[in-house]
Scaffold this motif. Sequence first.
Motif, PDB file in Angstrom:
ATOM      1  N   MET A   1       0.854  -1.177   0.000  1.00 60.57           N
ATOM      2  CA  MET A   1       0.000   0.000   0.000  1.00 60.57           C
ATOM      3  C   MET A   1       0.890   1.225   0.000  1.00 60.57           C
ATOM      4  SD  MET A   1      -3.305   1.438   2.023  1.00 60.57           S
ATOM      5  CE  MET A   1      -4.074  -0.074   2.011  1.00 60.57           C
ATOM      6  N   ASN A   2       0.515   2.226  -0.794  1.00 64.90           N
ATOM      7  CA  ASN A   2       1.286   3.453  -0.800  1.00 64.90           C
ATOM      8  C   ASN A   2       1.005   4.270   0.460  1.00 64.90           C
ATOM      9  OD1 ASN A   2      -1.228   3.536  -2.343  1.00 64.90           O
ATOM     10  ND2 ASN A   2      -0.793   5.684  -2.732  1.00 64.90           N
ATOM     11  N   LYS A   3       2.062   4.946   0.970  1.00 67.18           N
ATOM     12  CA  LYS A   3       1.948   5.779   2.172  1.00 67.18           C
ATOM     13  C   LYS A   3       1.577   7.205   1.841  1.00 67.18           C
ATOM     14  CE  LYS A   3       6.155   4.687   3.808  1.00 67.18           C
ATOM     15  NZ  LYS A   3       7.277   4.704   4.764  1.00 67.18           N
ATOM     16  N   ALA A   4       1.730   7.596   0.606  1.00 63.74           N
ATOM     17  CA  ALA A   4       1.409   8.953   0.172  1.00 63.74           C
ATOM     18  C   ALA A   4       0.892   8.878  -1.259  1.00 63.74           C
ATOM     19  CB  ALA A   4       2.650   9.832   0.239  1.00 63.74           C
ATOM     20  N   ARG A   5       0.129   9.869  -1.634  1.00 63.95           N
ATOM     21  CA  ARG A   5      -0.357   9.899  -3.017  1.00 63.95           C
ATOM     22  C   ARG A   5       0.845   9.934  -3.949  1.00 63.95           C
ATOM     23  NH1 ARG A   5      -5.904  11.070  -3.325  1.00 63.95           N
ATOM     24  NH2 ARG A   5      -6.702  11.766  -1.330  1.00 63.95           N
ATOM     25  N   ALA A   6       0.805   9.094  -4.940  1.00 65.25           N
ATOM     26  CA  ALA A   6       1.902   9.001  -5.900  1.00 65.25           C
ATOM     27  C   ALA A   6       1.322   8.615  -7.243  1.00 65.25           C
ATOM     28  CB  ALA A   6       2.920   7.961  -5.437  1.00 65.25           C
ATOM     29  N   ASP A   7       2.138   8.690  -8.265  1.00 65.96           N
ATOM     30  CA  ASP A   7       1.724   8.292  -9.605  1.00 65.96           C
ATOM     31  C   ASP A   7       1.235   6.845  -9.550  1.00 65.96           C
ATOM     32  OD1 ASP A   7       1.752   7.117 -12.194  1.00 65.96           O
ATOM     33  OD2 ASP A   7       3.222   8.580 -12.883  1.00 65.96           O
ATOM     34  N   PRO A   8      -0.061   6.608  -9.791  1.00 68.83           N
ATOM     35  CA  PRO A   8      -0.579   5.241  -9.681  1.00 68.83           C
ATOM     36  C   PRO A   8       0.104   4.256 -10.619  1.00 68.83           C
ATOM     37  CG  PRO A   8      -2.371   6.818 -10.124  1.00 68.83           C
ATOM     38  CD  PRO A   8      -1.087   7.579 -10.154  1.00 68.83           C
ATOM     39  N   GLY A   9       0.539   4.728 -11.782  1.00 65.86           N
ATOM     40  CA  GLY A   9       1.242   3.844 -12.710  1.00 65.86           C
ATOM     41  C   GLY A   9       2.582   3.394 -12.161  1.00 65.86           C
ATOM     42  N   LEU A  10       3.320   4.308 -11.529  1.00 63.86           N
ATOM     43  CA  LEU A  10       4.609   3.926 -10.944  1.00 63.86           C
ATOM     44  C   LEU A  10       4.411   2.999  -9.752  1.00 63.86           C
ATOM     45  CD1 LEU A  10       6.714   7.225 -11.073  1.00 63.86           C
ATOM     46  CD2 LEU A  10       6.996   5.161 -12.450  1.00 63.86           C
ATOM     47  N   ILE A  11       3.412   3.280  -8.924  1.00 59.89           N
ATOM     48  CA  ILE A  11       3.165   2.429  -7.748  1.00 59.89           C
ATOM     49  C   ILE A  11       2.715   1.038  -8.193  1.00 59.89           C
ATOM     50  CG2 ILE A  11       1.658   2.077  -5.739  1.00 59.89           C
ATOM     51  CD1 ILE A  11       3.824   4.136  -5.205  1.00 59.89           C
ATOM     52  N   ALA A  12       1.683   0.969  -9.019  1.00 61.00           N
ATOM     53  CA  ALA A  12       1.114  -0.327  -9.421  1.00 61.00           C
ATOM     54  C   ALA A  12       2.015  -1.084 -10.383  1.00 61.00           C
ATOM     55  CB  ALA A  12      -0.261  -0.131 -10.049  1.00 61.00           C
ATOM     56  N   GLY A  13       2.859  -0.381 -11.103  1.00 61.91           N
ATOM     57  CA  GLY A  13       3.734  -1.033 -12.073  1.00 61.91           C
ATOM     58  C   GLY A  13       5.138  -1.212 -11.535  1.00 61.91           C
ATOM     59  N   ALA A  14       5.932  -0.167 -11.633  1.00 61.50           N
ATOM     60  CA  ALA A  14       7.352  -0.247 -11.289  1.00 61.50           C
ATOM     61  C   ALA A  14       7.584  -0.660  -9.841  1.00 61.50           C
ATOM     62  CB  ALA A  14       8.028   1.101 -11.568  1.00 61.50           C
ATOM     63  N   CYS A  15       6.889  -0.025  -8.907  1.00 63.18           N
ATOM     64  CA  CYS A  15       7.117  -0.349  -7.494  1.00 63.18           C
ATOM     65  C   CYS A  15       6.638  -1.748  -7.145  1.00 63.18           C
ATOM     66  CB  CYS A  15       6.467   0.696  -6.593  1.00 63.18           C
ATOM     67  SG  CYS A  15       7.275   2.312  -6.703  1.00 63.18           S
ATOM     68  N   GLN A  16       5.524  -2.171  -7.736  1.00 67.93           N
ATOM     69  CA  GLN A  16       5.035  -3.532  -7.487  1.00 67.93           C
ATOM     70  C   GLN A  16       6.063  -4.570  -7.946  1.00 67.93           C
ATOM     71  OE1 GLN A  16       1.078  -6.270  -8.068  1.00 67.93           O
ATOM     72  NE2 GLN A  16       1.205  -4.459  -9.298  1.00 67.93           N
ATOM     73  N   VAL A  17       6.646  -4.362  -9.124  1.00 64.42           N
ATOM     74  CA  VAL A  17       7.669  -5.287  -9.611  1.00 64.42           C
ATOM     75  C   VAL A  17       8.895  -5.234  -8.702  1.00 64.42           C
ATOM     76  CG1 VAL A  17       9.256  -5.796 -11.515  1.00 64.42           C
ATOM     77  CG2 VAL A  17       6.878  -5.236 -11.998  1.00 64.42           C
ATOM     78  N   GLY A  18       9.322  -4.030  -8.310  1.00 62.72           N
ATOM     79  CA  GLY A  18      10.474  -3.906  -7.422  1.00 62.72           C
ATOM     80  C   GLY A  18      10.255  -4.568  -6.074  1.00 62.72           C
ATOM     81  N   ILE A  19       9.057  -4.400  -5.512  1.00 67.62           N
ATOM     82  CA  ILE A  19       8.732  -5.050  -4.240  1.00 67.62           C
ATOM     83  C   ILE A  19       8.761  -6.562  -4.410  1.00 67.62           C
ATOM     84  CG2 ILE A  19       6.833  -5.466  -2.615  1.00 67.62           C
ATOM     85  CD1 ILE A  19       6.241  -2.416  -2.853  1.00 67.62           C
ATOM     86  N   ALA A  20       8.184  -7.062  -5.480  1.00 67.61           N
ATOM     87  CA  ALA A  20       8.213  -8.510  -5.739  1.00 67.61           C
ATOM     88  C   ALA A  20       9.657  -9.005  -5.799  1.00 67.61           C
ATOM     89  CB  ALA A  20       7.498  -8.824  -7.056  1.00 67.61           C
ATOM     90  N   GLN A  21      10.502  -8.302  -6.537  1.00 69.40           N
ATOM     91  CA  GLN A  21      11.898  -8.711  -6.661  1.00 69.40           C
ATOM     92  C   GLN A  21      12.615  -8.645  -5.309  1.00 69.40           C
ATOM     93  OE1 GLN A  21      12.967  -5.947  -9.794  1.00 69.40           O
ATOM     94  NE2 GLN A  21      12.926  -7.587 -11.323  1.00 69.40           N
ATOM     95  N   GLY A  22      12.355  -7.599  -4.532  1.00 70.66           N
ATOM     96  CA  GLY A  22      12.999  -7.473  -3.221  1.00 70.66           C
ATOM     97  C   GLY A  22      12.621  -8.597  -2.272  1.00 70.66           C
ATOM     98  N   VAL A  23      11.326  -8.959  -2.237  1.00 71.10           N
ATOM     99  CA  VAL A  23      10.884 -10.079  -1.399  1.00 71.10           C
ATOM    100  C   VAL A  23      11.539 -11.368  -1.882  1.00 71.10           C
ATOM    101  CG1 VAL A  23       8.887 -11.510  -0.779  1.00 71.10           C
ATOM    102  CG2 VAL A  23       8.715  -9.010  -0.661  1.00 71.10           C
ATOM    103  N   LEU A  24      11.548 -11.571  -3.191  1.00 67.83           N
ATOM    104  CA  LEU A  24      12.133 -12.799  -3.736  1.00 67.83           C
ATOM    105  C   LEU A  24      13.660 -12.833  -3.556  1.00 67.83           C
ATOM    106  CD1 LEU A  24       9.871 -13.177  -6.871  1.00 67.83           C
ATOM    107  CD2 LEU A  24       9.767 -14.496  -4.735  1.00 67.83           C
ATOM    108  N   ASP A  25      14.313 -11.672  -3.474  1.00 63.68           N
ATOM    109  CA  ASP A  25      15.748 -11.641  -3.146  1.00 63.68           C
ATOM    110  C   ASP A  25      15.991 -12.242  -1.767  1.00 63.68           C
ATOM    111  OD1 ASP A  25      16.461 -10.372  -5.545  1.00 63.68           O
ATOM    112  OD2 ASP A  25      16.548  -8.361  -4.638  1.00 63.68           O
ATOM    113  N   VAL A  26      15.119 -11.914  -0.816  1.00 62.42           N
ATOM    114  CA  VAL A  26      15.268 -12.447   0.547  1.00 62.42           C
ATOM    115  C   VAL A  26      14.948 -13.940   0.568  1.00 62.42           C
ATOM    116  CG1 VAL A  26      14.558 -12.201   2.961  1.00 62.42           C
ATOM    117  CG2 VAL A  26      14.816 -10.166   1.527  1.00 62.42           C
ATOM    118  N   VAL A  27      13.966 -14.365  -0.216  1.00 61.93           N
ATOM    119  CA  VAL A  27      13.677 -15.803  -0.350  1.00 61.93           C
ATOM    120  C   VAL A  27      14.908 -16.506  -0.920  1.00 61.93           C
ATOM    121  CG1 VAL A  27      12.286 -17.530  -1.572  1.00 61.93           C
ATOM    122  CG2 VAL A  27      11.168 -15.539  -0.521  1.00 61.93           C
TER     123      VAL A  27
END
Length: 174
Positions: A75-101
């Motif tokens: 979930m975003n903590k502040a209003r942000a570009d929805p495309g960057l949050i739902a796209g780029a940040c979602q992929v980055g978060i997925a990769q970061g979690v999978l890095d720890v896995v």
Amino acid sequence: MNTTRRLDGRIAQGWGGGKPHGCHVNVVLADRGSPTAAAMMTTYTAPAEGFTPILVSVGPDQPSYETVHPPTLMMNKARADPGLIAGACQVGIAQGVLDVVAAGTLVADQETLVFVSIWLDPDAADETAAKRSSREATRNAVGEATTGRDPAAVERLVGERDGLTHPFYGGDPG
């Protein structure tokens, strides 16, 4: 790896990137069925205008999306570009979690839930930079939540406690 270790309620934060594509995340880990998981799910099911909870999933198009495991809610903590949050940040978060896995300190199962609250610099415009910064921030935060804080960093903070300050605090640090 010790897969019997309970991670419920572990929290951490992480930073990634720098201006204008910097990212900050807060992470909470929860064991399925715990009060922490219930609180996370309440947040997930109670969106507010401009703040969109997302079950992190990736894939080239909607019919082929795959949910990241362990299940990760963002979930975003502040209003942000929805495309960057739902796209780029979602992929980055997925990769970061999978890095720890991949590092072996988090199991990719249904028993642990990962909640990521993300702030992306409001001036961010580059998708690749936003993805990289959210990956770095998430990897750092989930990594710390699973393995614990560096004892030397804790000792340093304790030693410097009387002079601590913050960018949003302008008073006397003493």
